[in-house]
Write an enzyme that holds these catalytic residues in place. Structure first.
Site, mmCIF file in Angstrom:
data_model
loop_
_atom_site.group_PDB
_atom_site.id
_atom_site.type_symbol
_atom_site.label_atom_id
_atom_site.label_comp_id
_atom_site.label_asym_id
_atom_site.label_seq_id
_atom_site.Cartn_x
_atom_site.Cartn_y
_atom_site.Cartn_z
ATOM 1 N N LYS A 116 0.834 -1.185 0.326
ATOM 2 C CA LYS A 116 -0.002 0.159 -0.232
ATOM 3 C C LYS A 116 0.856 0.982 -0.056
ATOM 4 O O LYS A 116 1.728 1.313 0.298
ATOM 5 C CB LYS A 116 -0.863 0.225 1.208
ATOM 6 N N ASP B 161 -2.503 -5.156 2.387
ATOM 7 C CA ASP B 161 -3.109 -4.787 3.994
ATOM 8 C C ASP B 161 -2.090 -5.493 4.897
ATOM 9 O O ASP B 161 -3.089 -5.946 5.677
ATOM 10 C CB ASP B 161 -3.913 -4.024 3.576
ATOM 11 N N HIS B 162 -1.089 -4.637 5.987
ATOM 12 C CA HIS B 162 -0.658 -5.489 6.801
ATOM 13 C C HIS B 162 -2.069 -5.587 7.476
ATOM 14 O O HIS B 162 -1.667 -6.814 8.573
ATOM 15 C CB HIS B 162 0.437 -5.210 7.259
ATOM 16 N N GLU C 71 -2.503 6.444 17.469
ATOM 17 C CA GLU C 71 -1.192 6.134 17.100
ATOM 18 C C GLU C 71 -0.573 7.463 18.511
ATOM 19 O O GLU C 71 -1.152 8.430 18.059
ATOM 20 C CB GLU C 71 -0.753 6.158 15.661
ATOM 21 N N HIS D 287 -6.751 0.512 6.468
ATOM 22 C CA HIS D 287 -7.338 -0.360 7.960
ATOM 23 C C HIS D 287 -8.131 -0.890 8.589
ATOM 24 O O HIS D 287 -9.271 -1.471 8.398
ATOM 25 C CB HIS D 287 -6.429 -0.585 8.816
ATOM 26 N N LYS E 223 -1.541 4.420 21.850
ATOM 27 C CA LYS E 223 -1.491 3.254 20.917
ATOM 28 C C LYS E 223 -2.507 2.653 21.023
ATOM 29 O O LYS E 223 -2.077 2.282 21.812
ATOM 30 C CB LYS E 223 -0.071 2.741 20.778
HETATM 31 C C1 BG6 Z 1 0.125 1.958 8.099
HETATM 32 C C2 BG6 Z 1 0.330 3.424 7.974
HETATM 33 O O1 BG6 Z 1 0.519 1.515 6.989
HETATM 34 O O2 BG6 Z 1 0.195 1.592 9.321
HETATM 35 C C3 BG6 Z 1 1.287 3.956 9.129
HETATM 36 O O3 BG6 Z 1 0.724 3.821 6.370
HETATM 37 C C4 BG6 Z 1 0.954 3.713 10.549
HETATM 38 O O4 BG6 Z 1 1.096 5.766 8.791
HETATM 39 C C5 BG6 Z 1 0.824 2.031 10.434
HETATM 40 O O5 BG6 Z 1 1.593 4.481 11.257
HETATM 41 C C6 BG6 Z 1 0.853 1.433 11.435
HETATM 42 O O6 BG6 Z 1 0.553 -0.156 11.544
HETATM 43 P P1 BG6 Z 1 0.725 -0.160 13.031
HETATM 44 O O7 BG6 Z 1 1.050 -1.737 12.757
HETATM 45 O O8 BG6 Z 1 2.108 0.145 13.600
HETATM 46 O O9 BG6 Z 1 0.065 -0.113 13.738
#
Ligand code: BG6
Length: 505
Positions: free
Chosen positions: A156, A185-186, A224, A248, A353
């Site tokens: 992404k 999309d992780h 975050e 997400h 967070k």
């Molecule tokens: C990413 C965003 O896809 O996801 C970042 O580009 C964000 O801006 C991140 O910080 C958040 O991922 P996680 O796994 O830390 O919640």
């Protein structure tokens, strides 16, 4: 160490291997997969990037990444050496006609030594502007031609709006079969995000109440504490809605709201996820100000530390109008969800967070208890905590001990760490292994990405046409702008405070 013999020999080519993603996420994830014996017996990584490096320097940098970022801590020397033997580096720019020769040679060398054609997974860890040219270069080289063996993984952001996402999809589908394209999309790889499916469809307890009859509203939060770090340039062109909202937040929404699939085959699950997005009531341009709010942080204190405002961050315009916070309300117009608002919010430099979903239930149909007994009454709610402290909590009412009839809210909690006493794999471990195995369930299909852009496009367009009047409008370390509280208060709701009210706390 025995490895997974059931997966065909595989070569993972990482294009853009000099970047942070490979160092911080991909290789620590691969190393953990090797430690857990999930990788195929024959497995190699070829890193491709422009910088002139040799294999030894590449391996040393990756070892440093594993030592710093792996969930298991520093790598064991012998285990690392065994793993690192299969890591190679090829300097070059694939988009330059001469640049692919090194990759072709390395592929041939490894496959020659293995005695046959391997599966090839091409991970495009490159900026959006290079995605299409990189894919075109692979096609030109002819190294990704076998539909059943070769795949590409696309990071992404997938486009920056509906039109660009459509154009990228059209271009990729001219080069590869859809079954070869793995859009990542992780969030979908996170253990607790997948657990939403287990929670809903492996238990008979919740599904009967998972609908408009019992549920009052749903809140999805991806908050975050970090700012934009070194990504100012990218972020200032994206903003919170594009960066996290379009992907997400909407993925989590889909899993919470989807109908049960008839099986866990990739397309069955993805069909049901897309159905949710297709059922979202389109937001009319004129109502954007009522259903969506944006914000930008000024300086403040986050986790006890003084931090600068967004406009003071590196590579951010001093008068930037980019939002670092977005909250919006969606309605899903189907039999299950009609009339149930879904509130979604995300932001940087917030108080904590935390990523979680809370389902707030309706009141019982009849309040039997005298008003004195229910003074502190709260609706039932279920919170699925995605991170940190992954788990699930349920808030219920109970009688307080004593001779008087007084009710009080109590929490039932399940914490992953305590229940399973196992460390939770990183999202990239799950997703890389799926891409290697050829399971696309947790990857986005072209139509899914486009539907997600369709959902948020009216908000993006309205925001772009009217610059924000009051930025910066929230202090770093708060829960976002006042307008976010008003958005939800308008319908008699309030955002839960995850740091004090989240379950499991
Ligand atoms: C990413 C965003 O896809 O996801 C970042 O580009 C964000 O801006 C991140 O910080 C958040 O991922 P996680 O796994 O830390 O919640």
């Amino acid at each position: 160490m025995p490895r997974n013999a059931s997966i065909d020999p595989t070569i993972l080519v990482i294009y853009g291997a000099g970047g942070d993603l490979t160092w911080r996420k991909l290789v620590p994830a691969l190393f953990n997969l090797r430690q857990d014996r999930h990788l195929p017996e024959r497995f190699a990584v070829i890193g491709v990037a422009r910088k002139a490096l040799d294999d030894a320097a590449f391996r040393a940098r990756l070892k440093d990444g594993v030592d710093r970022f792996s969930r298991r801590g520093k790598a064991d020397g012998a285990a690392w050496d065994a793993f690192a033997r299969d890591l190679y580096y090829v300097p070059g720019d694939l988009t330059d006609p001469a640049g692919g020769a090194g990759l072709e040679r390395k592929l041939a060398e490894i496959e020659g030594a293995w005695g046959g054609r391997a599966n090839r997974v091409y991970y495009l860890a490159v900026p959006p502007s290079v995605m299409e040219p990189a894919a075109a270069a692979l096609t030109r080289l002819g190294v990704c031609r076998d539909c059943s063996r070769d795949r590409i993984v696309v990071e992404k952001p997938f486009g920056r709006d509906l039109a660009s996402a459509r154009a990228l999809n059209a271009s990729l589908s001219g080069m590869f079969a859809e079954s070869q394209i793995y859009r990542i999309d992780h969030y979908l790889g996170k253990e607790t995000v997948q657990n939403i499916l287990a929670f809903r469809f492996a238990n008979s307890l919740f599904e009967p109440v998972w609908n408009r009859r019992y549920i009052d509203h749903v809140q999805v939060t991806v908050a975050e504490t970090v700012g934009v770090g070194d990504r100012g340039e990218f972020y200032d062109n994206a903003g919170a809605l594009r960066d996290v909202g379009q992907n997400h937040l909407l993925q989590v929404l889909c899993l919470m709201a989807m109908e049960p699939p008839i099986s866990f085959a990739a397309d069955e699950v993805r069909n049901k996820m897309v159905d949710v997005l297709r059922a979202v009531r389109p937001i009319h341009r004129d109502e954007v100000h009522r259903v969506a709010v944006r914000g930008q942080y000024r300086g403040g204190t986050v986790l006890g530390e003084q931090v600068p405002g967004y406009r003071e961050e590196k590579r951010v315009a001093p008068d930037s109008a980019t939002e670092t916070f977005a909250a919006f309300k969606l309605n899903i117009e189907n039999w299950r969800w009609q009339g149930v608002p879904f509130y979604l919010r995300t932001g940087k430099r917030l108080k904590a967070k935390v990523s979680e979903v809370s389902v707030i239930f309706r009141s019982p149909p009849l309040q039997l208890f005298p008003s004195a007994a229910v003074e502190g009454w709260q609706p039932n709610r279920i919170t699925l905590r995605i991170q940190p402290e992954e788990g699930i909590g349920a808030r219920i009412q109970a009688k307080q001990p004593g001779v008087r009839l007084l009710l009080g809210a109590v929490d039932m909690q399940f914490r992953y760490r305590e229940a399973f006493k196992a460390s939770v794999p990183e999202a990239y471990e799950t997703l890389l292994l799926d891409a290697i195995r050829g399971d696309a369930t947790l990857f986005m299909r072209a139509d899914q990405v486009e539907c997600a852009w369709t959902v948020i496009s009216p908000i993006l367009e309205a925001w772009e046409s009217v610059p924000p009047a009051d930025f910066p409008d929230y202090a770093a370390g708060s829960w976002g702008p006042e307008s976010s509280e008003l958005l939800i208060a308008r319908e008699g709701h309030r955002w839960l405070r995850p740091e004090t009210e989240g379950n499991p706390g």
